[in-house]
Design a protein around this motif. Structure first.
Motif, PDB file in Angstrom:
ATOM      1  N   LEU A  28      47.654  34.457  33.613  1.00 42.09           N
ATOM      2  CA  LEU A  28      46.721  34.988  35.192  1.00 42.09           C
ATOM      3  C   LEU A  28      47.869  35.482  36.149  1.00 42.09           C
ATOM      4  N   ASP A  29      49.015  35.318  36.945  1.00 40.49           N
ATOM      5  CA  ASP A  29      49.676  35.947  37.451  1.00 40.49           C
ATOM      6  C   ASP A  29      50.237  37.213  37.028  1.00 40.49           C
ATOM      7  N   ARG A  30      50.106  37.219  35.636  1.00 39.18           N
ATOM      8  CA  ARG A  30      50.942  38.444  35.040  1.00 39.18           C
ATOM      9  C   ARG A  30      49.511  39.037  35.286  1.00 39.18           C
ATOM     10  N   LEU A  31      48.344  38.803  34.924  1.00 39.25           N
ATOM     11  CA  LEU A  31      46.994  39.202  35.587  1.00 39.25           C
ATOM     12  C   LEU A  31      46.936  40.425  36.508  1.00 39.25           C
ATOM     13  N   ALA A  32      47.100  39.953  37.482  1.00 37.53           N
ATOM     14  CA  ALA A  32      47.253  39.465  38.339  1.00 37.53           C
ATOM     15  C   ALA A  32      47.872  40.821  39.020  1.00 37.53           C
ATOM     16  N   GLY A  40      46.356  49.704  40.468  1.00 31.18           N
ATOM     17  CA  GLY A  40      45.964  49.917  42.319  1.00 31.18           C
ATOM     18  C   GLY A  40      45.610  48.780  43.147  1.00 31.18           C
ATOM     19  N   ALA A  41      44.904  47.483  42.656  1.00 27.07           N
ATOM     20  CA  ALA A  41      44.862  47.092  43.744  1.00 27.07           C
ATOM     21  C   ALA A  41      45.851  46.364  44.547  1.00 27.07           C
ATOM     22  N   ASP A  42      45.179  46.507  46.032  1.00 27.48           N
ATOM     23  CA  ASP A  42      46.113  46.004  46.756  1.00 27.48           C
ATOM     24  C   ASP A  42      46.200  44.944  47.029  1.00 27.48           C
ATOM     25  N   GLY A  43      45.033  43.967  46.762  1.00 31.04           N
ATOM     26  CA  GLY A  43      45.357  42.485  46.388  1.00 31.04           C
ATOM     27  C   GLY A  43      44.233  42.188  45.439  1.00 31.04           C
ATOM     28  N   VAL A  44      44.476  41.264  44.637  1.00 29.48           N
ATOM     29  CA  VAL A  44      44.008  40.442  43.816  1.00 29.48           C
ATOM     30  C   VAL A  44      44.183  39.183  43.266  1.00 29.48           C
ATOM     31  N   GLY A  45      42.845  38.525  43.457  1.00 29.64           N
ATOM     32  CA  GLY A  45      42.569  36.764  42.805  1.00 29.64           C
ATOM     33  C   GLY A  45      41.950  36.618  41.846  1.00 29.64           C
ATOM     34  N   ILE A  46      42.095  35.636  41.232  1.00 33.45           N
ATOM     35  CA  ILE A  46      42.024  35.343  39.683  1.00 33.45           C
ATOM     36  C   ILE A  46      41.532  33.931  40.201  1.00 33.45           C
ATOM     37  N   MET A  47      39.350  33.867  40.031  1.00 31.20           N
ATOM     38  CA  MET A  47      39.013  32.291  39.919  1.00 31.20           C
ATOM     39  C   MET A  47      38.955  31.740  38.412  1.00 31.20           C
ATOM     40  N   MET A  48      38.824  30.609  37.995  1.00 25.92           N
ATOM     41  CA  MET A  48      37.759  30.043  36.823  1.00 25.92           C
ATOM     42  C   MET A  48      37.331  28.928  36.599  1.00 25.92           C
ATOM     43  N   ALA A 117      35.905  46.393  47.573  1.00 24.73           N
ATOM     44  CA  ALA A 117      36.212  45.337  46.559  1.00 24.73           C
ATOM     45  C   ALA A 117      35.993  45.194  45.302  1.00 24.73           C
ATOM     46  N   HIS A 118      35.983  44.644  44.292  1.00 23.14           N
ATOM     47  CA  HIS A 118      35.620  44.864  43.074  1.00 23.14           C
ATOM     48  C   HIS A 118      35.809  43.398  42.544  1.00 23.14           C
ATOM     49  N   ALA A 119      34.786  42.664  41.309  1.00 24.42           N
ATOM     50  CA  ALA A 119      34.867  41.894  41.076  1.00 24.42           C
ATOM     51  C   ALA A 119      34.296  41.959  39.852  1.00 24.42           C
ATOM     52  N   LEU A 120      35.786  41.645  38.647  1.00 21.43           N
ATOM     53  CA  LEU A 120      34.896  41.619  36.730  1.00 21.43           C
ATOM     54  C   LEU A 120      35.259  40.536  36.253  1.00 21.43           C
ATOM     55  N   PRO A 121      34.306  40.248  35.315  1.00 18.72           N
ATOM     56  CA  PRO A 121      34.564  38.773  34.910  1.00 18.72           C
ATOM     57  C   PRO A 121      35.190  38.929  34.349  1.00 18.72           C
ATOM     58  N   LEU A 122      35.485  37.615  33.556  1.00 24.01           N
ATOM     59  CA  LEU A 122      36.399  36.803  33.111  1.00 24.01           C
ATOM     60  C   LEU A 122      35.579  36.181  32.001  1.00 24.01           C
ATOM     61  N   ARG A 123      36.003  36.877  30.353  1.00 18.92           N
ATOM     62  CA  ARG A 123      34.405  36.524  29.423  1.00 18.92           C
ATOM     63  C   ARG A 123      34.686  36.456  28.277  1.00 18.92           C
ATOM     64  N   VAL A 124      34.548  35.635  27.628  1.00 18.81           N
ATOM     65  CA  VAL A 124      35.174  35.279  25.254  1.00 18.81           C
ATOM     66  C   VAL A 124      33.888  34.778  25.633  1.00 18.81           C
ATOM     67  N   ASN A 125      34.159  36.180  24.604  1.00 22.88           N
ATOM     68  CA  ASN A 125      32.102  36.545  23.344  1.00 22.88           C
ATOM     69  C   ASN A 125      31.098  36.411  24.071  1.00 22.88           C
ATOM     70  N   HIS A 126      31.198  37.014  25.581  1.00 19.85           N
ATOM     71  CA  HIS A 126      30.211  36.838  25.975  1.00 19.85           C
ATOM     72  C   HIS A 126      29.597  35.904  26.985  1.00 19.85           C
ATOM     73  N   GLN A 127      30.681  35.368  26.916  1.00 17.25           N
ATOM     74  CA  GLN A 127      30.408  33.644  28.085  1.00 17.25           C
ATOM     75  C   GLN A 127      31.991  34.043  29.314  1.00 17.25           C
ATOM     76  N   THR A 128      31.346  33.893  30.271  1.00 19.42           N
ATOM     77  CA  THR A 128      31.600  34.015  31.445  1.00 19.42           C
ATOM     78  C   THR A 128      32.460  33.103  31.736  1.00 19.42           C
ATOM     79  N   ILE A 129      33.937  32.942  32.145  1.00 22.88           N
ATOM     80  CA  ILE A 129      34.500  31.761  32.366  1.00 22.88           C
ATOM     81  C   ILE A 129      35.431  32.614  33.897  1.00 22.88           C
ATOM     82  N   GLY A 130      34.819  33.025  34.162  1.00 23.45           N
ATOM     83  CA  GLY A 130      35.727  33.186  35.565  1.00 23.45           C
ATOM     84  C   GLY A 130      35.158  34.522  36.533  1.00 23.45           C
ATOM     85  N   ALA A 131      35.948  35.044  37.265  1.00 26.76           N
ATOM     86  CA  ALA A 131      36.121  36.784  38.152  1.00 26.76           C
ATOM     87  C   ALA A 131      37.627  36.804  38.319  1.00 26.76           C
ATOM     88  N   VAL A 132      37.625  38.052  38.678  1.00 27.04           N
ATOM     89  CA  VAL A 132      39.236  39.017  38.745  1.00 27.04           C
ATOM     90  C   VAL A 132      38.158  39.338  39.874  1.00 27.04           C
TER      91      VAL A 132
END
Length: 243
Positions: A28-32, A40-48, A117-132
């Protein structure tokens, strides 16, 4: 490296769950970091999501983003929470225009220097497990093409998290998985040959018929092939589905 090369390296790094130095925090640190350096984001936070269904901050790129992620959880509002609850991307091209939407979070995000700001879903097989959360210092947000790339990176990271194991992979485990892949191909080839012979089809047409039947019945290709080989599925059914 140019951007295309960095993207290729990013996808490989996010999907390499077999490396000894990889764990969920590193992924997740790599993703951020990729969302800042490549997207090109200036700040990134990831929640699960936790087992209770609430969210926990897993990665942030800087202190002001970390503060806003904490505030978002405390206030119960913001793009990440909305994205997770709805399971769809959330966009704010101008945070000044969304103080009614997020009355506590948006003003503080604005005072922290973020304008969109933008928020994108963390998802697996159509199931949302978090957000970016992707935060920007300028209004207007990111171009749609960059958001598509960011979502692809998030999807790969989510899949990697699901496949990561606390147990280190041994060379024998890799060999076993390779042999399973070879066995699957042999089963599909056998079923394809049966379809071709029975239906008077060429190899590519027979394989296409197998794919059509599997997709139409929401089955895995290997399960359909196995059923044909084991005679629990009639060849006429597979051929009929492709006509």
């Amino acid at each position: 490296m140019n951007r295309e090369q960095r993207l290729a390296a990013a996808f490989v790094g996010l999907s390499d769950t077999l490396a000894d130095d990889v764990d969920p925090v590193i992924l997740l640190d790599r993703l951020a970091r990729h969302c800042v350096e490549i997207i090109g984001a200036d700040g990134v936070g990831i929640m699960m999501a936790t087992s209770r269904g609430d969210l926990r901050t897993m990665a942030v790129t800087d202190e002001r983003t970390g503060f806003l992620e904490l505030l978002e959880l405390q206030a119960g509002e913001g793009p990440c929470l909305e994205c997770y609850r709805k399971g769809v991307p959330v966009d704010s091209q101008d945070l000044d225009a969304h103080t009614d939407r997020w009355p506590e979070w948006a003003p503080l995000a604005r005072r922290s220097g973020f304008r969109s700001a933008h928020a994108l879903p963390l998802r697996v097989n159509h199931q949302t497990i978090g957000a970016v959360n992707l935060l920007l210092d300028i209004p207007g947000g990111l171009p749609q093409a960059d958001l598509v790339l960011a979502q692809a990176l998030a999807d790969v990271a989510a899949l990697a998290l699901i496949h990561w194991s606390v147990e280190r992979t041994r060379p024998s485990d890799i060999h076993t998985r390779l042999q399973v892949a070879v066995a699957v191909k042999s089963m599909v080839d056998m079923a394809t040959g049966m379809i071709a012979e029975h239906g008077g089809l060429g190899p590519s047409e027979a394989l296409s018929a197998l794919h059509v039947y599997a997709a139409g019945n929401n089955c895995r290709l290997i399960d359909t092939a196995r059923a044909l080989v084991q005679r629990t599925l009639r060849l006429e059914e597979v051929l009929g589905a492709s006509r």
